[in-house]
Scaffold this motif. Structure first.
Motif, PDB file in Angstrom:
ATOM      1  N   SER A 185      92.932  -2.227  43.863  1.00 36.24           N
ATOM      2  CA  SER A 185      93.000  -2.511  42.427  1.00 36.24           C
ATOM      3  C   SER A 185      93.629  -3.872  42.135  1.00 36.24           C
ATOM      4  O   SER A 185      93.280  -4.523  41.142  1.00 36.24           O
ATOM      5  N   GLN A 186      94.541  -4.316  42.985  1.00 35.88           N
ATOM      6  CA  GLN A 186      95.184  -5.615  42.755  1.00 35.88           C
ATOM      7  C   GLN A 186      94.302  -6.771  43.197  1.00 35.88           C
ATOM      8  O   GLN A 186      94.477  -7.898  42.730  1.00 35.88           O
ATOM      9  N   GLY A 187      93.339  -6.507  44.062  1.00 37.19           N
ATOM     10  CA  GLY A 187      92.464  -7.552  44.575  1.00 37.19           C
ATOM     11  C   GLY A 187      92.596  -7.681  46.076  1.00 37.19           C
ATOM     12  O   GLY A 187      93.633  -7.325  46.662  1.00 37.19           O
ATOM     13  N   LEU A 188      91.561  -8.194  46.722  1.00 35.87           N
ATOM     14  CA  LEU A 188      91.584  -8.344  48.173  1.00 35.87           C
ATOM     15  C   LEU A 188      92.659  -9.345  48.588  1.00 35.87           C
ATOM     16  O   LEU A 188      92.764 -10.430  48.008  1.00 35.87           O
ATOM     17  N   PRO A 189      93.468  -9.010  49.600  1.00 36.72           N
ATOM     18  CA  PRO A 189      94.552  -9.913  50.015  1.00 36.72           C
ATOM     19  C   PRO A 189      94.076 -11.314  50.361  1.00 36.72           C
ATOM     20  O   PRO A 189      94.743 -12.295  50.030  1.00 36.72           O
TER      21      PRO A 189
ATOM     22  N   SER B 220      88.593  -1.398  40.397  1.00 35.13           N
ATOM     23  CA  SER B 220      88.767  -2.618  41.187  1.00 35.13           C
ATOM     24  C   SER B 220      87.705  -3.631  40.794  1.00 35.13           C
ATOM     25  O   SER B 220      86.644  -3.275  40.263  1.00 35.13           O
ATOM     26  N   THR B 221      87.992  -4.894  41.050  1.00 39.39           N
ATOM     27  CA  THR B 221      86.974  -5.933  40.951  1.00 39.39           C
ATOM     28  C   THR B 221      86.063  -5.782  42.166  1.00 39.39           C
ATOM     29  O   THR B 221      86.546  -5.548  43.274  1.00 39.39           O
ATOM     30  N   PRO B 222      84.735  -5.891  42.008  1.00 35.30           N
ATOM     31  CA  PRO B 222      83.835  -5.643  43.143  1.00 35.30           C
ATOM     32  C   PRO B 222      84.204  -6.458  44.384  1.00 35.30           C
ATOM     33  O   PRO B 222      84.304  -7.695  44.313  1.00 35.30           O
ATOM     34  N   PRO B 223      84.413  -5.804  45.523  1.00 30.96           N
ATOM     35  CA  PRO B 223      84.756  -6.525  46.747  1.00 30.96           C
ATOM     36  C   PRO B 223      83.740  -7.589  47.145  1.00 30.96           C
ATOM     37  O   PRO B 223      84.117  -8.646  47.654  1.00 30.96           O
ATOM     38  N   ILE B 224      82.451  -7.353  46.896  1.00 27.48           N
ATOM     39  CA  ILE B 224      81.446  -8.317  47.340  1.00 27.48           C
ATOM     40  C   ILE B 224      81.650  -9.675  46.671  1.00 27.48           C
ATOM     41  O   ILE B 224      81.564 -10.719  47.329  1.00 27.48           O
ATOM     42  N   THR B 225      81.947  -9.685  45.369  1.00 31.19           N
ATOM     43  CA  THR B 225      82.137 -10.976  44.705  1.00 31.19           C
ATOM     44  C   THR B 225      83.491 -11.588  45.078  1.00 31.19           C
ATOM     45  O   THR B 225      83.612 -12.824  45.144  1.00 31.19           O
ATOM     46  N   GLN B 226      84.482 -10.755  45.353  1.00 30.93           N
ATOM     47  CA  GLN B 226      85.766 -11.279  45.828  1.00 30.93           C
ATOM     48  C   GLN B 226      85.617 -11.947  47.190  1.00 30.93           C
ATOM     49  O   GLN B 226      86.201 -13.004  47.449  1.00 30.93           O
ATOM     50  N   LEU B 227      84.839 -11.328  48.067  1.00 36.90           N
ATOM     51  CA  LEU B 227      84.631 -11.887  49.407  1.00 36.90           C
ATOM     52  C   LEU B 227      83.887 -13.218  49.328  1.00 36.90           C
ATOM     53  O   LEU B 227      84.189 -14.160  50.064  1.00 36.90           O
TER      54      LEU B 227
ATOM     55  N   SER C 297     101.469 -11.538  46.323  1.00 40.93           N
ATOM     56  CA  SER C 297     101.859 -10.222  45.799  1.00 40.93           C
ATOM     57  C   SER C 297     101.959 -10.216  44.280  1.00 40.93           C
ATOM     58  O   SER C 297     102.006  -9.152  43.664  1.00 40.93           O
ATOM     59  N   GLY C 298     101.992 -11.410  43.675  1.00 42.00           N
ATOM     60  CA  GLY C 298     102.051 -11.521  42.227  1.00 42.00           C
ATOM     61  C   GLY C 298     100.721 -11.867  41.591  1.00 42.00           C
ATOM     62  O   GLY C 298     100.666 -12.185  40.398  1.00 42.00           O
ATOM     63  N   VAL C 299      99.641 -11.791  42.379  1.00 42.51           N
ATOM     64  CA  VAL C 299      98.300 -12.097  41.872  1.00 42.51           C
ATOM     65  C   VAL C 299      97.533 -10.797  41.654  1.00 42.51           C
ATOM     66  O   VAL C 299      97.560  -9.898  42.497  1.00 42.51           O
ATOM     67  N   VAL C 300      96.841 -10.712  40.514  1.00 40.34           N
ATOM     68  CA  VAL C 300      95.924  -9.605  40.238  1.00 40.34           C
ATOM     69  C   VAL C 300      94.548 -10.199  39.989  1.00 40.34           C
ATOM     70  O   VAL C 300      94.389 -11.066  39.119  1.00 40.34           O
ATOM     71  N   VAL C 301      93.553  -9.760  40.751  1.00 40.15           N
ATOM     72  CA  VAL C 301      92.184 -10.247  40.588  1.00 40.15           C
ATOM     73  C   VAL C 301      91.482  -9.373  39.552  1.00 40.15           C
ATOM     74  O   VAL C 301      91.503  -8.138  39.642  1.00 40.15           O
ATOM     75  N   THR C 302      90.876 -10.010  38.564  1.00 43.78           N
ATOM     76  CA  THR C 302      90.283  -9.286  37.450  1.00 43.78           C
ATOM     77  C   THR C 302      88.775  -9.533  37.361  1.00 43.78           C
ATOM     78  O   THR C 302      88.244 -10.443  38.003  1.00 43.78           O
TER      79      THR C 302
END
Length: 376
Positions: A63-67, A254-261, A83-88
């Motif tokens: 939920s916070q975003g991929l490390p 969560s933000t979709p993992p595919i677009t985060q990657l 640790s202070g970042v949230v991916v939206t």
């Protein structure tokens, strides 16, 4: 079907803005990125992510975003902690999460007047009051901000760099003065920063760098990588990030993992510099063309220093002007849409993001014709 009372907060005119591009109209209304700024390398990255990660790229994510993406964001911005970042899901979800997490039913939030109009639903939904603080060419009304803070503020929402809709840049002195008031009256500053990479001149330091824990920093990759990724992010304290992630887990999971990657690999390869340089150059060519045409017309406007927008005073009611302009073949956003107080009725925002250089010049020409037709 009966709609809720809060639905009125969400009538943002965005569907209308998107529709104005049809029928040969030059759309200088929406702040939608030019697709030619999207680097072709992103297609290769997307294919590689799918091949390498397989089905896992399509699973739920943290939920916070991929490390790996949170680490790249901190490296890019030069401040904060992963640790202070949230991916939206874009910065729009970030605004909603900030409203849900930090605003109570008796809290007040202050905003610049004029301000980014699509931010207002998040604040009107969760706060008891949205307080407009006048923004002029001379700057934010700091006396007005202090008066509002004395009554009680929970948040102050700002766009200090290339503000939407005005394109204005807040000076270093103003930024420090705002942070001093935030410290004195104990409110948080939400710094929304989507456009600063597109500035053609040096900007003052981010308020997050100046104000530390007092500032919640919000940004997006929609203007610098690709809007379809729907990747935004919040940089804040570890404690606040944990709370935001909890709220997100009950909102979009969560933000979709595919677009985060894809975004993480784009950053890891160092492509952001190339992408930003390309976008900055393209948008500035369009802004310069529109500005030159406006100067020749004698219309009063705020000189842009980057980004998408030109803010100008047409001297006539701009909702009436819009109807005339659409008949001639150009669209813009009337100033009232950006105002909590209902002001700026003779002002308008022109966006060059979707035009060509030639269309930017022609759009200004058609706008001037529409203004003259109203004044007759």
């Amino acid at each position: 079907m009966k709609l809720s009372e809060r639905y009125a907060h969400f009538d943002t005119k965005v569907p209308d803005i998107l529709s104005w591009a049809r029928g040969g109209v030059i759309n200088m209304a929406g702040g939608i990125p030019d697709p030619s700024t999207i680097l072709p390398e992103i297609v290769d990255i997307a294919m590689e992510v799918v091949k390498q990660r397989g089905a896992s790229a399509f699973q739920y994510g943290d939920s916070q975003g991929l490390p790996e993406l949170r680490e790249e964001i901190v490296r890019l911005k030069g401040f904060g902690d992963p640790s202070g970042v949230v991916v939206t899901v874009g910065s729009q979800e970030g605004l909603d999460l900030i409203g849900k997490t930090f605003l109570g039913s008796h809290d007040a939030v202050a905003v610049e007047d004029p301000t980014y109009f699509v931010a207002l639903p998040a604040f009107k939904t969760y706060a008891s009051r949205v307080v407009p603080i006048p923004l002029t060419e001379e700057g934010l009304d700091l006396d007005g901000l202090e008066a509002a803070a004395r009554v009680g503020l929970r948040l102050l929402y700002l766009m200090p760099s290339l503000q939407n809709p005005t394109g204005r840049v807040m000076s270093l002195e103003e930024r420090k003065a705002v942070l001093e008031l935030a410290e004195r009256y104990d409110f948080q500053v939400v710094e929304d920063d989507p456009y600063s990479p597109l500035a053609v001149s040096e900007l003052p330091p981010s308020m997050a760098r100046l104000g530390g824990d007092r500032v919640i920093h919000l940004s997006t990759f929609s203007k610098t990588i690709a809007p379809g990724l729907r990747i935004g992010f919040i940089i804040t304290t570890n404690e606040a990030a944990s709370a935001l992630a909890n709220v997100k887990s009950a909102t979009t999971i969560s933000t979709p993992p595919i677009t985060q990657l894809i975004a993480a690999e784009f950053l890891r390869r160092g492509l952001m510099v190339k992408s930003v340089e390309r976008a900055r150059r393209l948008y500035w060519e369009k802004l310069a063309a529109a500005s030159e045409a406006l100067k020749a017309s004698g219309v009063s406007f705020q000189e842009p220093v980057g980004g998408f927008f030109i803010w100008l005073n047409a001297g006539v009611d701009t909702e009436e002007l819009l109807r005339a302009a659409l008949r001639l073949g150009v669209a813009f956003m009337p100033g009232r849409f950006f105002s909590v107080s209902g002001g700026f009725t003779t002002w308008l925002r022109m966006s060059v993001s979707q035009t060509t250089v030639g269309e930017a010049r022609r759009g200004v020409k058609l706008l001037i014709e529409a203004i003259e037709s109203i004044k007759k």
